[in-house]
Design a protein around this motif. Sequence first.
Motif, PDB file in Angstrom:
ATOM      1  N   ASP A  68      25.972 -15.234 -22.847  1.00 59.32           N
ATOM      2  CA  ASP A  68      25.632 -16.589 -23.303  1.00 59.32           C
ATOM      3  C   ASP A  68      24.189 -16.556 -23.767  1.00 59.32           C
ATOM      4  OD1 ASP A  68      28.067 -17.844 -22.757  1.00 59.32           O
ATOM      5  OD2 ASP A  68      27.562 -18.060 -20.630  1.00 59.32           O
ATOM      6  N   LEU A  69      23.970 -16.996 -25.006  1.00 62.22           N
ATOM      7  CA  LEU A  69      22.654 -16.869 -25.622  1.00 62.22           C
ATOM      8  C   LEU A  69      22.243 -18.166 -26.307  1.00 62.22           C
ATOM      9  CD1 LEU A  69      23.479 -13.458 -27.343  1.00 62.22           C
ATOM     10  CD2 LEU A  69      22.132 -13.737 -25.250  1.00 62.22           C
ATOM     11  N   VAL A  70      20.945 -18.274 -26.607  1.00 65.86           N
ATOM     12  CA  VAL A  70      20.427 -19.397 -27.382  1.00 65.86           C
ATOM     13  C   VAL A  70      19.560 -18.824 -28.506  1.00 65.86           C
ATOM     14  CG1 VAL A  70      18.399 -19.697 -25.902  1.00 65.86           C
ATOM     15  CG2 VAL A  70      19.195 -21.607 -27.297  1.00 65.86           C
ATOM     16  N   ILE A  71      19.673 -19.423 -29.677  1.00 65.32           N
ATOM     17  CA  ILE A  71      18.878 -18.960 -30.820  1.00 65.32           C
ATOM     18  C   ILE A  71      17.459 -19.506 -30.697  1.00 65.32           C
ATOM     19  CG2 ILE A  71      18.639 -19.035 -33.347  1.00 65.32           C
ATOM     20  CD1 ILE A  71      21.703 -19.360 -33.472  1.00 65.32           C
ATOM     21  N   THR A  72      16.505 -18.577 -30.724  1.00 62.11           N
ATOM     22  CA  THR A  72      15.100 -18.990 -30.623  1.00 62.11           C
ATOM     23  C   THR A  72      14.377 -18.911 -31.966  1.00 62.11           C
ATOM     24  OG1 THR A  72      14.445 -16.739 -30.029  1.00 62.11           O
ATOM     25  CG2 THR A  72      14.950 -18.261 -28.221  1.00 62.11           C
ATOM     26  N   LYS A  73      14.956 -18.133 -32.914  1.00 55.70           N
ATOM     27  CA  LYS A  73      14.325 -17.989 -34.233  1.00 55.70           C
ATOM     28  C   LYS A  73      15.368 -17.485 -35.231  1.00 55.70           C
ATOM     29  CE  LYS A  73      10.215 -16.224 -34.143  1.00 55.70           C
ATOM     30  NZ  LYS A  73       9.095 -15.217 -34.094  1.00 55.70           N
ATOM     31  N   VAL A  74      15.302 -17.945 -36.456  1.00 58.45           N
ATOM     32  CA  VAL A  74      16.166 -17.454 -37.528  1.00 58.45           C
ATOM     33  C   VAL A  74      15.270 -16.786 -38.563  1.00 58.45           C
ATOM     34  CG1 VAL A  74      17.865 -18.017 -39.297  1.00 58.45           C
ATOM     35  CG2 VAL A  74      17.826 -19.312 -37.138  1.00 58.45           C
ATOM     36  N   GLU A  75      15.446 -15.464 -38.725  1.00 58.00           N
ATOM     37  CA  GLU A  75      14.638 -14.725 -39.681  1.00 58.00           C
ATOM     38  C   GLU A  75      15.538 -14.224 -40.804  1.00 58.00           C
ATOM     39  OE1 GLU A  75      12.866 -11.742 -37.190  1.00 58.00           O
ATOM     40  OE2 GLU A  75      11.202 -13.043 -36.631  1.00 58.00           O
ATOM     41  N   ASP A  76      15.007 -13.446 -41.720  1.00 60.88           N
ATOM     42  CA  ASP A  76      15.792 -12.920 -42.847  1.00 60.88           C
ATOM     43  C   ASP A  76      16.964 -12.124 -42.336  1.00 60.88           C
ATOM     44  OD1 ASP A  76      13.980 -14.056 -44.538  1.00 60.88           O
ATOM     45  OD2 ASP A  76      12.790 -12.225 -44.779  1.00 60.88           O
ATOM     46  N   GLU A  77      18.158 -12.726 -42.524  1.00 65.33           N
ATOM     47  CA  GLU A  77      19.417 -12.093 -42.138  1.00 65.33           C
ATOM     48  C   GLU A  77      19.372 -11.542 -40.708  1.00 65.33           C
ATOM     49  OE1 GLU A  77      20.616  -9.215 -44.991  1.00 65.33           O
ATOM     50  OE2 GLU A  77      20.969 -10.699 -46.551  1.00 65.33           O
ATOM     51  N   ASN A  78      18.812 -12.341 -39.807  1.00 67.30           N
ATOM     52  CA  ASN A  78      18.740 -11.941 -38.403  1.00 67.30           C
ATOM     53  C   ASN A  78      18.490 -13.166 -37.528  1.00 67.30           C
ATOM     54  OD1 ASN A  78      18.803 -10.201 -36.282  1.00 67.30           O
ATOM     55  ND2 ASN A  78      16.797  -9.307 -36.639  1.00 67.30           N
ATOM     56  N   TYR A  79      19.096 -13.153 -36.372  1.00 63.85           N
ATOM     57  CA  TYR A  79      18.843 -14.189 -35.373  1.00 63.85           C
ATOM     58  C   TYR A  79      18.083 -13.552 -34.207  1.00 63.85           C
ATOM     59  CZ  TYR A  79      22.606 -16.736 -37.751  1.00 63.85           C
ATOM     60  OH  TYR A  79      23.390 -17.353 -38.697  1.00 63.85           O
ATOM     61  N   ARG A  84      17.622 -14.972 -21.333  1.00 61.14           N
ATOM     62  CA  ARG A  84      16.818 -15.462 -20.221  1.00 61.14           C
ATOM     63  C   ARG A  84      16.790 -16.980 -20.154  1.00 61.14           C
ATOM     64  NH1 ARG A  84      11.798 -17.345 -19.942  1.00 61.14           N
ATOM     65  NH2 ARG A  84      11.368 -16.821 -22.126  1.00 61.14           N
ATOM     66  N   LYS A  85      16.628 -17.639 -21.293  1.00 58.97           N
ATOM     67  CA  LYS A  85      16.528 -19.099 -21.313  1.00 58.97           C
ATOM     68  C   LYS A  85      17.844 -19.769 -20.930  1.00 58.97           C
ATOM     69  CE  LYS A  85      12.676 -19.533 -24.547  1.00 58.97           C
ATOM     70  NZ  LYS A  85      12.204 -20.043 -25.841  1.00 58.97           N
ATOM     71  N   VAL A  86      18.959 -19.185 -21.368  1.00 51.69           N
ATOM     72  CA  VAL A  86      20.266 -19.738 -20.994  1.00 51.69           C
ATOM     73  C   VAL A  86      20.503 -19.567 -19.502  1.00 51.69           C
ATOM     74  CG1 VAL A  86      22.771 -19.557 -21.314  1.00 51.69           C
ATOM     75  CG2 VAL A  86      21.237 -19.328 -23.273  1.00 51.69           C
ATOM     76  N   ASP A  87      20.206 -18.352 -19.014  1.00 48.76           N
ATOM     77  CA  ASP A  87      20.369 -18.089 -17.580  1.00 48.76           C
ATOM     78  C   ASP A  87      19.523 -19.053 -16.759  1.00 48.76           C
ATOM     79  OD1 ASP A  87      22.051 -16.010 -18.176  1.00 48.76           O
ATOM     80  OD2 ASP A  87      20.555 -14.429 -17.846  1.00 48.76           O
ATOM     81  N   ALA A  88      18.284 -19.256 -17.209  1.00 56.15           N
ATOM     82  CA  ALA A  88      17.368 -20.124 -16.478  1.00 56.15           C
ATOM     83  C   ALA A  88      17.855 -21.561 -16.462  1.00 56.15           C
ATOM     84  CB  ALA A  88      15.975 -20.034 -17.073  1.00 56.15           C
ATOM     85  N   GLU A  89      18.334 -22.032 -17.620  1.00 55.41           N
ATOM     86  CA  GLU A  89      18.805 -23.417 -17.701  1.00 55.41           C
ATOM     87  C   GLU A  89      19.976 -23.653 -16.750  1.00 55.41           C
ATOM     88  OE1 GLU A  89      18.517 -27.239 -18.883  1.00 55.41           O
ATOM     89  OE2 GLU A  89      17.209 -25.641 -19.587  1.00 55.41           O
ATOM     90  N   GLN A  90      20.900 -22.722 -16.757  1.00 55.88           N
ATOM     91  CA  GLN A  90      22.057 -22.835 -15.868  1.00 55.88           C
ATOM     92  C   GLN A  90      21.637 -22.696 -14.400  1.00 55.88           C
ATOM     93  OE1 GLN A  90      24.481 -19.658 -17.420  1.00 55.88           O
ATOM     94  NE2 GLN A  90      25.514 -20.972 -18.917  1.00 55.88           N
ATOM     95  N   ALA A  91      20.711 -21.768 -14.175  1.00 51.15           N
ATOM     96  CA  ALA A  91      20.285 -21.497 -12.800  1.00 51.15           C
ATOM     97  C   ALA A  91      19.548 -22.680 -12.187  1.00 51.15           C
ATOM     98  CB  ALA A  91      19.397 -20.254 -12.768  1.00 51.15           C
TER      99      ALA A  91
END
Length: 381
Positions: A68-79, A84-91
Motif C-alpha cells: 500500500d503506497l501513496v504518491i508523493t511526487k510525479v516526475e517525468d514518466e515516474n511516480y 512509510r507514510k501509508v504505514d504510519a497513517e494506518q498505524a
Amino acid sequence: MSEEMNMMENGDLQVGDRVKGIVAKIEEKAVTVTIEGAPFDGVIPISELSSLHIEKASDSVEVGDELDLVITKVEDENYVLSKRKVDAEQAWDALEEKFESGEIIEAEVKDVVKGGLVIDLGVRGFVPASLVEDHFVESFEDYKGKVLTFKIVEMEKENNRLILSHRAVVEMEKESQKAEVMENIHPGDELKGKVQRIASFGAFVDIGGVDGLVHISQLSHEHIDKVSDVVTEGQEVTVKVLSVDRDAERISLSIKDTLPGPWDSIEDKAPKGSVHTGKVKRLVSYGAFVEVFPGVEGLVHISQIAHKHISTPHEVLSEGQEVQVKVLEVNKADKRLSLSIKELQEKEQENDYSDYDMPEESSGFSISDVIGDKLKGFKSE
C-alpha cells in the motif's frame, strides 16, 4: 488522507493518491514497483520504505510483495511513492485505540540504541532504558530481536512521538500474580522460596511473586546474631507461613518451623545415663541450666551439683563455664532433661580411692601395738 484508491480511469494519478504496487525490482537504495492501470512504474526511495532506518532496501521488501503506497511526487514518466507514510497513517489510528484502552502490544525489538530500544509498529516506537525492566539492566545488546510486550505511555501524532514501556507490563503482571498468591496462601502452608534481600531484622523471601518476612527469630532454633550467618541472597529455602495480612499485604514466614527441632530424637541423642559436655547458661537459686546441644538445656538441681552442701549454685559454678553432666531423666514431651554433675565427681572419687594403696609400713598395726606397754601397768581387781 483517503483510505480508498484514487485512480482515474484515464490512468492519471495525482500527488496524495493511494495506490497498490507490486515490487518488480530491488536496488540498494530504492525499489521499483508496477502500478496496475498506471502508464509507468513508480519508485520508492529507501527512506520511504520504513519508519526505521534500514541499510538496504532488500531488508524491508521482496520481489512480488504487494504494497500500500501513496504518491508523493510525479516526475517525468515516474511516480515517487512512500510506503512509510501509508504505514504510519494506518498505524497511528490503531495505536490511538490501543493507547486509550490500555491494550498490551506484542512486538519485536528492532534495534538497540543509546538510551533504549526501538520498536517498529508502523511508526517508530521508543522504549527508554528506564522503562524496559523493573530492575537495572547493564546492557541491552541481547534484547535485539526479542519479542516483548509493551504498553503505550505517551503518544503525539503531530510530533511523530511514540513512547512505550515494557516495565509497565512487568509490574502489572507482578501485581496480578501477587494478588493471586495473597488470595491462595494460608497459615500453615509450607512453600519453596528464594531469599531476595537481607536486613538486620530478618530476610525477605520471594514465594511466587510476593515477598514474605522471615524474622531473625524464625531463622533457626539456635540463637543467631547476624541474618547473614544463616542465609544468603539468592538462596533457595523452604518456609512455613505463620500469618497473612491481606489488607496490609504482609506475610510472616518461618524457616525454623520447617527444620528438625532440637528436642527431636532427644532420647537417642541424650539417653538416660549418657555423659555430655555442656555450658552453664543460667544460674538460679535451685540449680543450673546447662546447654548440652544447641537449643537443648537441662537442669542440674542444686542437690546434684556437688557432694558438699552448698547454699547457692554460684558457690561452685559460673555462667559460661564448661562442665560434664550425666543424664538422669529424659522427658521429650515436656522438653526436660534432669542432669547431674555430682554423679560424675562421685565416680571419679571412687576411682581415685580404689587405685589408692596404703603404705606397707602402716599395715599390721593394732591398738595393742600402740599402747601395749601401758596396759602392763594395770592390774585386774
